[in-house]
Design a protein around this motif. Structure first.
Motif, PDB file in Angstrom:
ATOM      1  N   THR A 195       4.387   9.263  -6.726  1.00 53.60           N
ATOM      2  CA  THR A 195       4.679   8.455  -5.530  1.00 53.60           C
ATOM      3  C   THR A 195       6.132   8.000  -5.557  1.00 53.60           C
ATOM      4  O   THR A 195       6.602   7.502  -6.586  1.00 53.60           O
ATOM      5  CB  THR A 195       3.743   7.229  -5.489  1.00 53.60           C
ATOM      6  N   PHE A 196       6.821   8.176  -4.429  1.00 55.70           N
ATOM      7  CA  PHE A 196       8.232   7.774  -4.306  1.00 55.70           C
ATOM      8  C   PHE A 196       8.362   6.417  -3.627  1.00 55.70           C
ATOM      9  O   PHE A 196       7.773   6.201  -2.572  1.00 55.70           O
ATOM     10  CB  PHE A 196       9.005   8.765  -3.426  1.00 55.70           C
ATOM     11  N   LEU A 197       9.154   5.529  -4.201  1.00 54.28           N
ATOM     12  CA  LEU A 197       9.535   4.299  -3.511  1.00 54.28           C
ATOM     13  C   LEU A 197      10.887   4.532  -2.854  1.00 54.28           C
ATOM     14  O   LEU A 197      11.873   4.803  -3.536  1.00 54.28           O
ATOM     15  CB  LEU A 197       9.676   3.140  -4.499  1.00 54.28           C
ATOM     16  N   LEU A 198      10.919   4.420  -1.516  1.00 57.18           N
ATOM     17  CA  LEU A 198      12.132   4.746  -0.761  1.00 57.18           C
ATOM     18  C   LEU A 198      12.384   3.719   0.335  1.00 57.18           C
ATOM     19  O   LEU A 198      11.434   3.096   0.823  1.00 57.18           O
ATOM     20  CB  LEU A 198      11.947   6.131  -0.117  1.00 57.18           C
ATOM     21  N   PRO A 199      13.653   3.555   0.734  1.00 53.07           N
ATOM     22  CA  PRO A 199      13.953   2.601   1.812  1.00 53.07           C
ATOM     23  C   PRO A 199      13.223   2.999   3.098  1.00 53.07           C
ATOM     24  O   PRO A 199      13.288   4.159   3.507  1.00 53.07           O
ATOM     25  CB  PRO A 199      15.471   2.703   1.986  1.00 53.07           C
ATOM     26  N   ARG A 200      12.547   2.052   3.706  1.00 50.81           N
ATOM     27  CA  ARG A 200      11.685   2.414   4.837  1.00 50.81           C
ATOM     28  C   ARG A 200      12.406   2.324   6.178  1.00 50.81           C
ATOM     29  O   ARG A 200      13.334   1.547   6.348  1.00 50.81           O
ATOM     30  CB  ARG A 200      10.488   1.477   4.879  1.00 50.81           C
ATOM     31  N   LEU A 259       0.821  -1.214   0.000  1.00 52.29           N
ATOM     32  CA  LEU A 259       0.000   0.000   0.000  1.00 52.29           C
ATOM     33  C   LEU A 259       0.853   1.261   0.000  1.00 52.29           C
ATOM     34  O   LEU A 259       1.961   1.275   0.552  1.00 52.29           O
ATOM     35  CB  LEU A 259      -0.877   0.032   1.251  1.00 52.29           C
ATOM     36  N   ILE A 260       0.312   2.330  -0.561  1.00 54.37           N
ATOM     37  CA  ILE A 260       0.989   3.635  -0.542  1.00 54.37           C
ATOM     38  C   ILE A 260       0.686   4.348   0.777  1.00 54.37           C
ATOM     39  O   ILE A 260      -0.453   4.329   1.254  1.00 54.37           O
ATOM     40  CB  ILE A 260       0.518   4.498  -1.734  1.00 54.37           C
ATOM     41  N   VAL A 277       9.234   1.564   0.924  1.00 55.06           N
ATOM     42  CA  VAL A 277       7.862   2.000   1.165  1.00 55.06           C
ATOM     43  C   VAL A 277       7.482   3.041   0.111  1.00 55.06           C
ATOM     44  O   VAL A 277       8.328   3.833  -0.328  1.00 55.06           O
ATOM     45  CB  VAL A 277       7.707   2.585   2.597  1.00 55.06           C
ATOM     46  N   ALA A 278       6.225   3.023  -0.306  1.00 60.64           N
ATOM     47  CA  ALA A 278       5.723   4.008  -1.267  1.00 60.64           C
ATOM     48  C   ALA A 278       5.152   5.200  -0.505  1.00 60.64           C
ATOM     49  O   ALA A 278       4.310   5.028   0.375  1.00 60.64           O
ATOM     50  CB  ALA A 278       4.646   3.372  -2.142  1.00 60.64           C
ATOM     51  N   ILE A 279       5.638   6.393  -0.831  1.00 57.70           N
ATOM     52  CA  ILE A 279       5.223   7.616  -0.127  1.00 57.70           C
ATOM     53  C   ILE A 279       4.601   8.597  -1.116  1.00 57.70           C
ATOM     54  O   ILE A 279       5.159   8.845  -2.187  1.00 57.70           O
ATOM     55  CB  ILE A 279       6.442   8.326   0.518  1.00 57.70           C
ATOM     56  N   ARG A 280       3.452   9.159  -0.690  1.00 61.30           N
ATOM     57  CA  ARG A 280       2.775  10.093  -1.591  1.00 61.30           C
ATOM     58  C   ARG A 280       2.168  11.255  -0.810  1.00 61.30           C
ATOM     59  O   ARG A 280       1.636  11.067   0.283  1.00 61.30           O
ATOM     60  CB  ARG A 280       1.703   9.304  -2.351  1.00 61.30           C
ATOM     61  N   ILE A 281       2.240  12.441  -1.400  1.00 57.21           N
ATOM     62  CA  ILE A 281       1.611  13.640  -0.832  1.00 57.21           C
ATOM     63  C   ILE A 281       0.527  14.098  -1.799  1.00 57.21           C
ATOM     64  O   ILE A 281       0.821  14.680  -2.850  1.00 57.21           O
ATOM     65  CB  ILE A 281       2.646  14.767  -0.611  1.00 57.21           C
ATOM     66  N   LEU A 335      -4.775  15.035   6.785  1.00 55.81           N
ATOM     67  CA  LEU A 335      -3.432  14.538   7.125  1.00 55.81           C
ATOM     68  C   LEU A 335      -2.731  15.466   8.113  1.00 55.81           C
ATOM     69  O   LEU A 335      -1.986  15.017   8.979  1.00 55.81           O
ATOM     70  CB  LEU A 335      -2.589  14.393   5.849  1.00 55.81           C
ATOM     71  N   SER A 336      -3.018  16.758   8.011  1.00 52.23           N
ATOM     72  CA  SER A 336      -2.307  17.709   8.878  1.00 52.23           C
ATOM     73  C   SER A 336      -2.793  17.627  10.326  1.00 52.23           C
ATOM     74  O   SER A 336      -2.067  18.005  11.237  1.00 52.23           O
ATOM     75  CB  SER A 336      -2.446  19.135   8.339  1.00 52.23           C
ATOM     76  N   VAL A 337      -4.012  17.136  10.560  1.00 49.24           N
ATOM     77  CA  VAL A 337      -4.487  17.043  11.948  1.00 49.24           C
ATOM     78  C   VAL A 337      -4.286  15.647  12.544  1.00 49.24           C
ATOM     79  O   VAL A 337      -4.522  15.433  13.720  1.00 49.24           O
ATOM     80  CB  VAL A 337      -5.977  17.447  12.095  1.00 49.24           C
ATOM     81  N   LEU A 338      -3.852  14.696  11.738  1.00 47.62           N
ATOM     82  CA  LEU A 338      -3.640  13.335  12.248  1.00 47.62           C
ATOM     83  C   LEU A 338      -2.201  13.148  12.701  1.00 47.62           C
ATOM     84  O   LEU A 338      -1.277  13.629  12.042  1.00 47.62           O
ATOM     85  CB  LEU A 338      -3.965  12.300  11.163  1.00 47.62           C
ATOM     86  N   PRO A 339      -1.990  12.413  13.798  1.00 48.44           N
ATOM     87  CA  PRO A 339      -0.623  12.169  14.259  1.00 48.44           C
ATOM     88  C   PRO A 339       0.065  11.006  13.542  1.00 48.44           C
ATOM     89  O   PRO A 339       1.154  10.615  13.923  1.00 48.44           O
ATOM     90  CB  PRO A 339      -0.817  11.841  15.748  1.00 48.44           C
ATOM     91  N   PHE A 340      -0.573  10.451  12.528  1.00 54.12           N
ATOM     92  CA  PHE A 340       0.019   9.326  11.788  1.00 54.12           C
ATOM     93  C   PHE A 340      -0.285   9.484  10.297  1.00 54.12           C
ATOM     94  O   PHE A 340      -1.213  10.216   9.925  1.00 54.12           O
ATOM     95  CB  PHE A 340      -0.559   7.990  12.299  1.00 54.12           C
ATOM     96  N   PRO A 341       0.491   8.807   9.421  1.00 54.97           N
ATOM     97  CA  PRO A 341       0.209   8.850   7.981  1.00 54.97           C
ATOM     98  C   PRO A 341      -0.910   7.871   7.641  1.00 54.97           C
ATOM     99  O   PRO A 341      -1.269   7.027   8.467  1.00 54.97           O
ATOM    100  CB  PRO A 341       1.523   8.391   7.367  1.00 54.97           C
ATOM    101  N   LEU A 342      -1.441   7.971   6.438  1.00 48.45           N
ATOM    102  CA  LEU A 342      -2.555   7.109   6.026  1.00 48.45           C
ATOM    103  C   LEU A 342      -2.123   6.146   4.916  1.00 48.45           C
ATOM    104  O   LEU A 342      -1.617   6.566   3.875  1.00 48.45           O
ATOM    105  CB  LEU A 342      -3.724   7.963   5.520  1.00 48.45           C
ATOM    106  N   ALA A 343      -2.339   4.869   5.164  1.00 50.76           N
ATOM    107  CA  ALA A 343      -2.183   3.887   4.090  1.00 50.76           C
ATOM    108  C   ALA A 343      -3.474   3.925   3.287  1.00 50.76           C
ATOM    109  O   ALA A 343      -4.558   3.887   3.855  1.00 50.76           O
ATOM    110  CB  ALA A 343      -1.976   2.490   4.674  1.00 50.76           C
TER     111      ALA A 343
END
Ligand code: TXA
Ligand code: MG
Length: 309
Positions: A82-87, A48-49, A102-106, A116-124
């Motif tokens: 989306t960036f694939l980067l070492p997690r 998952l991203i 890990v796949a990272i996307r903004i 996303l700005s009010v959550l303390p964690f990222p979203l899969a």
């Protein structure tokens, strides 16, 4: 905010992005992540991203950010890349299907960024469709297929781009594209120089979302030269996915236009909704031919090919 409460409690929320709607859960909570796979009926080997709202926050999840990606982020993020980067270890195995990348996307959508700005964690978040079916570009698409299984659908209107993000990683110091998507290759190459393209089409691929058959309506899709296909399928009730000046006017043929004026951006935003329209029509089969193979046209043709596989 309702979406925030549900996500903080470990539940799932469908979120709007500029590409397609996502089925989101706390990326750092393996139970929430497992529930995403369950609801989508997605095989666990398909990673998952992870969505976040800034490059600085992304650094909390990855070991390093190559300079070429800093430049891409500067140019295009938030956006459909989306960036694939070492997690880092904080990312659960389930999210990456055991991969060290890990796949990272903004995402570039005001509601998604606010959430996303009010959550303390990222979203899969994978696309919010049952595995293998057409991706949702409107809140109604999500409601129709997964509505009874999701806590809440955050309605952000129709998606502005309509194709999933382009996925890029690094191999041997050079950029590699693994999925064609909402950011065109030429835009990326203008920043990085030439990229390698590695689209997997086997049924046991390295990037599983690149499965040969994907984005598929329930009805058979045939992809090729329209005149030839029409001749081959004479006598059937036919639905055509048109682009520009598409031929064939008869009562047996229903044409749904991606873009009457032949505009690839318009075609991208309409692609998945048009496929759904044809899937829900009384046509027995769907015919499509390639759009011009430039810019977003490459990603559109890729989706049509997989829909027809
Ligand atoms: O535009 C998008 O990217 C949308 C919106 C919701 O953000 N999301 C999306 O997710 O398209 P999904 O799950 O439908 O497709 C994600 C793709 C899959 O092909 C998956 O295999 C690949 O990303 N992927 C995710 N994590 C990966 C990883 N760690 N290594 C290799 N491929 C990965
Ligand atoms: Mg998907």
């Amino acid at each position: 905010m309702k979406a925030r409460d549900i996500l903080e409690a470990g539940g799932l929320v469908a979120i709007p992005t500029e590409t397609v709607y996502g089925l989101a859960g706390n990326a750092l909570n393996p139970q929430a992540v497992a529930r995403i796979f369950e609801v989508k009926r997605r095989p666990y080997f398909d990673p998952l991203i992870v969505h976040t709202d800034s490059i600085d926050r992304a650094r909390e999840f990855v070991l390093e950010m190559p300079p070429a990606f800093e430049a891409l982020a500067e140019a295009f993020l938030p956006g459909p890349l989306t960036f694939l980067l070492p997690r880092k270890p904080v990312i659960p195995d389930l999210v990456t299907a055991g991969s060290e990348r890990v796949a990272i996307r903004i995402p570039d959508h005001p509601l998604a960024l606010e959430l996303l700005s009010v959550l303390p964690f990222p979203l899969a978040a994978p696309s919010a469709n049952p595995f293998g079916y057409i991706s949702p570009t409107r809140a109604e698409h999500v409601a129709k297929q997964l509505g009874d299984q999701i806590g809440y659908i955050l309605d952000g209107g129709p998606c502005g781009i309509g194709l999933e993000s382009t996925i890029i990683g690094m191999e041997d110091g050079g950029p590699v594209i693994y999925r064609l998507g909402g950011l065109a290759i030429d835009a990326i190459e203008a920043v990085t120089g030439p990229v390698k393209i590695e689209l997997n089409q086997s049924s046991d691929p390295k990037v599983p979302g690149q499965l040969k058959s994907h984005y598929a309506p329930h009805k058979p899709v045939y992809f090729g030269d329209l005149k030839t296909l029409l001749a081959q399928h004479a006598g059937k009730k036919i639905g055509i996915l048109g682009f520009g000046k598409t031929i064939a006017r008869s009562s047996e043929v229903l044409t749904v236009q991606l873009s009457e004026r032949g505009d690839l951006y318009e075609a991208a935003t309409r692609l998945f909704a048009c496929l759904r329209e044809l899937d829900d029509s009384d046509a027995e089969i769907i015919l499509a031919s390639p759009v011009p193979a430039t810019g977003l046209g490459l990603a559109i043709n890729d989706r049509l090919m997989r829909a027809s596989a």
